[in-house]
Design an enzyme around this catalytic site. Structure first.
Site, PDB file in Angstrom:
ATOM      1  N   HIS A   1      -8.703   0.936  -0.659  1.00  0.00           N
ATOM      2  CA  HIS A   1      -8.590  -0.089  -1.698  1.00  0.00           C
ATOM      3  C   HIS A   1      -9.963  -0.635  -2.090  1.00  0.00           C
ATOM      4  O   HIS A   1     -10.173  -1.848  -2.182  1.00  0.00           O
ATOM      5  CB  HIS A   1      -7.638  -1.208  -1.258  1.00  0.00           C
ATOM      6  CG  HIS A   1      -6.252  -0.721  -0.991  1.00  0.00           C
ATOM      7  ND1 HIS A   1      -5.414  -0.313  -2.004  1.00  0.00           N
ATOM      8  CD2 HIS A   1      -5.575  -0.526   0.170  1.00  0.00           C
ATOM      9  CE1 HIS A   1      -4.270   0.102  -1.472  1.00  0.00           C
ATOM     10  NE2 HIS A   1      -4.351  -0.007  -0.162  1.00  0.00           N
TER      11      HIS A   1
ATOM     12  N   SER B   1       0.833  -1.204   0.000  1.00  0.00           N
ATOM     13  CA  SER B   1       0.000   0.000   0.000  1.00  0.00           C
ATOM     14  C   SER B   1       0.868   1.255   0.000  1.00  0.00           C
ATOM     15  O   SER B   1       1.567   1.528  -0.970  1.00  0.00           O
ATOM     16  CB  SER B   1      -0.977  -0.025   1.180  1.00  0.00           C
ATOM     17  OG  SER B   1      -1.989   0.951   1.034  1.00  0.00           O
TER      18      SER B   1
END
Length: 298
Positions: A183, A74
């Site tokens: 996400h 991430s």
């Protein structure tokens, strides 16, 4: 977080001081002293993690360690790209600061949540997400290992998926204390603005491949990097696939650059024989520096 590096290594201290000047406030003070509630705000967490990772990377490089490939989970993908020379430190720091703000704003516009599910396969989690999607948006967000998956979406849908997972024998299915549905499609406004910002930032060809979260494939070219980063906040972090991609490329020795050892734990579920060393503290870095001089690590 990071105080030990700051006090031990001149280069780490200079990195934190540089970051404070770039941001116009003391991310070093927030990192070292908190309070935790302030550090945990995503607009502070993201730059704090980025600075810690780059401070560690710079010290490791100064100690003679070479790198052949990288990946970041991430936010960590930005650190990996900066380490590979694709992003400049100032650009990368301001970008992750803005990314944190955009994700926070997106979470306010379209509230959502995330949950961790352990002990079910990806196919099983996909199936229950499809069923839970009758109550709202929910999808896979972090594919951390074969049996550790994080889902993300609208609150009711995520809660429904957690209940279904518990009913179907998951070892653990719990809501996560997050400020948004990261996400997932709920981050669309953040993705659109990130794409606009990325189009204006100078991104260079990476010195070594960086395996992207979105594709689980190595990327080096600027336009490929831009596209991957813009899509990353909407799609799943394909971490287990990314690790396997690196292993298949011949990587056997890994350094977890930054705070904590979460990624080291995830590697155990993929390849127990892979060497993974942390770099969160000066003692960790001393152990890493003891690796053979010409060893290629990532």
């Amino acid at each position: 977080m990071g105080r030990g590096l700051f006090e031990t290594y001149k280069l780490a201290r200079e990195t934190y001081e540089e970051a404070d000047k770039i941001l116009g406030y003391s991310i070093s003070d927030i990192s070292f002293n908190g309070p935790v509630e302030i550090l945990k705000q995503t607009r502070n967490t993201q730059p704090a993690l980025f600075v810690h990772s780059i401070a560690s990377f710079r010290v490791l490089s100064e100690l003679g360690l070479g790198f052949s490939m990288a990946a970041g989970h991430s936010l960590g993908e930005y650190s990996a790209l900066a380490a590979a020379g694709a992003l400049g430190f100032a650009d990368g720091l301001l970008l992750v600061r803005r990314r944190g703000e955009l994700m926070h704003e997106a979470g306010l516009k379209r509230p959502g949540s995330m949950a961790a599910i352990l002990g079910l396969s990806q196919k099983e989690v996909e199936t229950l997400c499809k069923e839970a999607a009758k109550t709202g948006i929910v999808q896979l967000a972090n594919l951390n290992s074969l049996s550790q998956i994080v889902i993300s979406g609208e609150l009711l849908a995520v809660e429904t998926a957690v209940k279904l997972a518990q009913e179907r024998g998951a070892k653990k299915a719990v809501m996560l204390p997050v400020s948004g549905a990261f996400h997932s499609p709920l981050m669309e406004s953040a993705s659109v603005e990130l794409a606009r910002i990325l189009a204006e930032i100078d991104i260079k060809r990476a010195k070594f491949p960086v395996v992207a979260n979105y594709s689980a494939a190595p990327a080096r070219e600027p336009e490929q990097i831009r596209e991957n980063l813009a899509r990353q906040v909407l799609g799943a972090v394909r971490w287990e696939e990314s690790l396997r991609r690196m292993l298949s490329a011949g990587v056997k020795h890994f350094l977890e650059v930054g705070p904590g050892n979460v990624l080291k734990g995830l590697m155990r579920g993929v390849d127990k024989d892979a060497m993974v060393l942390g770099t969160a503290t000066p003692d960790d870095i001393t152990r890493a520096a003891a690796l053979p001089e010409k060893l290629k690590v990532t």
